[in-house]
Write an enzyme that holds these catalytic residues in place. Sequence first.
Site, PDB file in Angstrom:
ATOM      1  N   GLU A  52       0.833  -1.218   0.000  1.00  0.00           N
ATOM      2  CA  GLU A  52       0.000   0.000   0.000  1.00  0.00           C
ATOM      3  C   GLU A  52       0.861   1.258   0.000  1.00  0.00           C
ATOM      4  O   GLU A  52       0.719   2.113   0.877  1.00  0.00           O
ATOM      5  CB  GLU A  52      -0.887   0.027   1.252  1.00  0.00           C
ATOM      6  CG  GLU A  52      -1.783  -1.170   1.446  1.00  0.00           C
ATOM      7  CD  GLU A  52      -2.431  -1.215   2.834  1.00  0.00           C
ATOM      8  OE1 GLU A  52      -2.044  -0.407   3.711  1.00  0.00           O
ATOM      9  OE2 GLU A  52      -3.310  -2.045   3.044  1.00  0.00           O
ATOM     10  N   ARG A  68       3.207   7.827  -0.320  1.00  0.00           N
ATOM     11  CA  ARG A  68       4.236   8.860  -0.491  1.00  0.00           C
ATOM     12  C   ARG A  68       5.333   8.479  -1.487  1.00  0.00           C
ATOM     13  O   ARG A  68       5.729   9.289  -2.325  1.00  0.00           O
ATOM     14  CB  ARG A  68       4.884   9.133   0.874  1.00  0.00           C
ATOM     15  CG  ARG A  68       5.873  10.283   0.875  1.00  0.00           C
ATOM     16  CD  ARG A  68       6.680  10.326   2.186  1.00  0.00           C
ATOM     17  NE  ARG A  68       5.845  10.209   3.349  1.00  0.00           N
ATOM     18  CZ  ARG A  68       5.313  11.231   4.013  1.00  0.00           C
ATOM     19  NH1 ARG A  68       5.560  12.459   3.624  1.00  0.00           N
ATOM     20  NH2 ARG A  68       4.546  11.012   5.070  1.00  0.00           N
ATOM     21  N   CYS A 106      -3.332  34.213   7.858  1.00  0.00           N
ATOM     22  CA  CYS A 106      -3.215  34.919   9.145  1.00  0.00           C
ATOM     23  C   CYS A 106      -2.970  33.956  10.291  1.00  0.00           C
ATOM     24  O   CYS A 106      -3.854  33.718  11.122  1.00  0.00           O
ATOM     25  CB  CYS A 106      -4.469  35.748   9.371  1.00  0.00           C
ATOM     26  SG  CYS A 106      -4.668  36.931   8.050  1.00  0.00           S
ATOM     27  N   GLU A 107      -1.798  33.360  10.301  1.00  0.00           N
ATOM     28  CA  GLU A 107      -1.349  32.456  11.364  1.00  0.00           C
ATOM     29  C   GLU A 107       0.167  32.569  11.405  1.00  0.00           C
ATOM     30  O   GLU A 107       0.813  32.540  10.346  1.00  0.00           O
ATOM     31  CB  GLU A 107      -1.653  30.988  11.026  1.00  0.00           C
ATOM     32  CG  GLU A 107      -3.100  30.606  10.910  1.00  0.00           C
ATOM     33  CD  GLU A 107      -3.776  30.425  12.250  1.00  0.00           C
ATOM     34  OE1 GLU A 107      -3.084  30.307  13.275  1.00  0.00           O
ATOM     35  OE2 GLU A 107      -5.011  30.421  12.263  1.00  0.00           O
TER      36      GLU A 107
END
Length: 420
Positions: free
Chosen positions: A280, A283, A349-350
């Site tokens: 499986e 990535r 905005c973080e």
Amino acid sequence: MLPGSPYVAYRDARLHVEGCALDDLAARFGTPLYVYSRAAMLAALADYQRALAGREHLICYALKANSNLAVLQLFARAGCGFDIVSGGELERVIAAGGDPAKVVFSGVGKTRTEMRRALDAGVMCFNVESVAELEVLSQVATAAGATASVSLRVNPDVDPRTHPYISTGLKGNKFGIAHDEALAAYRRAASLPGLAVQGIDFHIGSQIVDTGPYLDALDRMLDLVESVEAAGIALHHLDLGGGLGITYTDERPPSAEALVGALLARIDERGHGKRRILLEPGRSLVGNAGVLVAEVLYLKPSAVRNFCIVDAAMNDLLRPAMYEAWMAIVPCAQRNTPAQTYDVVGPVCESGDWLGRERALAVEPGDRVAVLSAGAYAMSMASNYNTRGRAAEVMVSGTDARLIRDREQPHELFRGEHLL
Ligand SMILES: *Cc1c(COP(=O)(O)O)cnc(C)c1O
């Protein structure tokens, strides 16, 4: 040499994916833009296929890594099955022309609705993660007049030595059935109506760069296979999960061929060589094949840090903010001016909205940069935070570039919402 893929390289100081210059693609399709190399994906798959040649097997691409329909179509045509973790992913596989009969359905929280749809579609196997799930699946299958093929996901309790958020095979994880409870779970599965025991699976984590933890997990699984079969329950397939890491910076993971070769050698040594093998990978099939292209909006020097503000943000690429992942960031056109050190950040905005910290870059506003090895857990984790439309995606093959996903437009972001 850039870390990652040989299909992403400079030519005449311009960064290319295969035969396409990223600046040209950005001018044509806009930014932020995900660009994938078809050849890199197929080469990564071929690495697995070589290892498995001559053996009964199925490679089930774990599509949560990158679930664009064109990516699924590419792998389906190359013979892959799919590892899904939701009903939505099943619909994607079907829409891309994938064969549901080559699908394994993983995940700790499958709903009855998802189970029923998967049974109707004819998925190959449910990778069941708890006894409670076995009971529900038995009810759903019986009510549908169907038989659900099942494999139990066993938690081998080995440490994959990766980031805690992406290790899944330790005792304290929510995933899988504990090793010492697995035999009882198999007995229960064999006794329930509507279920047919087919196999066993494990998946110990992601971005794993050593063979050791896999071999340990495999040995623990084979011990269990022997005790389950001694109890009179036949297991037809061994599903070795995914999790092989890629090179983001200086990691040296084994090749897929080397890893799978080592696993198969151990399986043979222990006399289990006749069983069907499932894998499986996610990535490792797509990660190095993709880049995220962003435009430099502003350079903002300050007393303590210099910021390079680009038009891609954490909503486009969450890995740095979520996993503190280090991903290479390089200019799409090389300049002969001295590099400066920047934190590369987006407009969201973080304070956690950063793509890379303390990076040496020679760039000016209007230049474009590419985040490398952004083919996995990148676009598939994108959100609309700050009402930002998700990026467009392009698949490159040689000098040919195809738009495989439109850039999201603002009106699409609130379609489905209602004023009072
Ligand atoms: C996420 C996942 C995979 C794929 O993992 P990668 O690290 O991307 O290879 C495989 N199997 C299961 C059950 C998963 O949850």
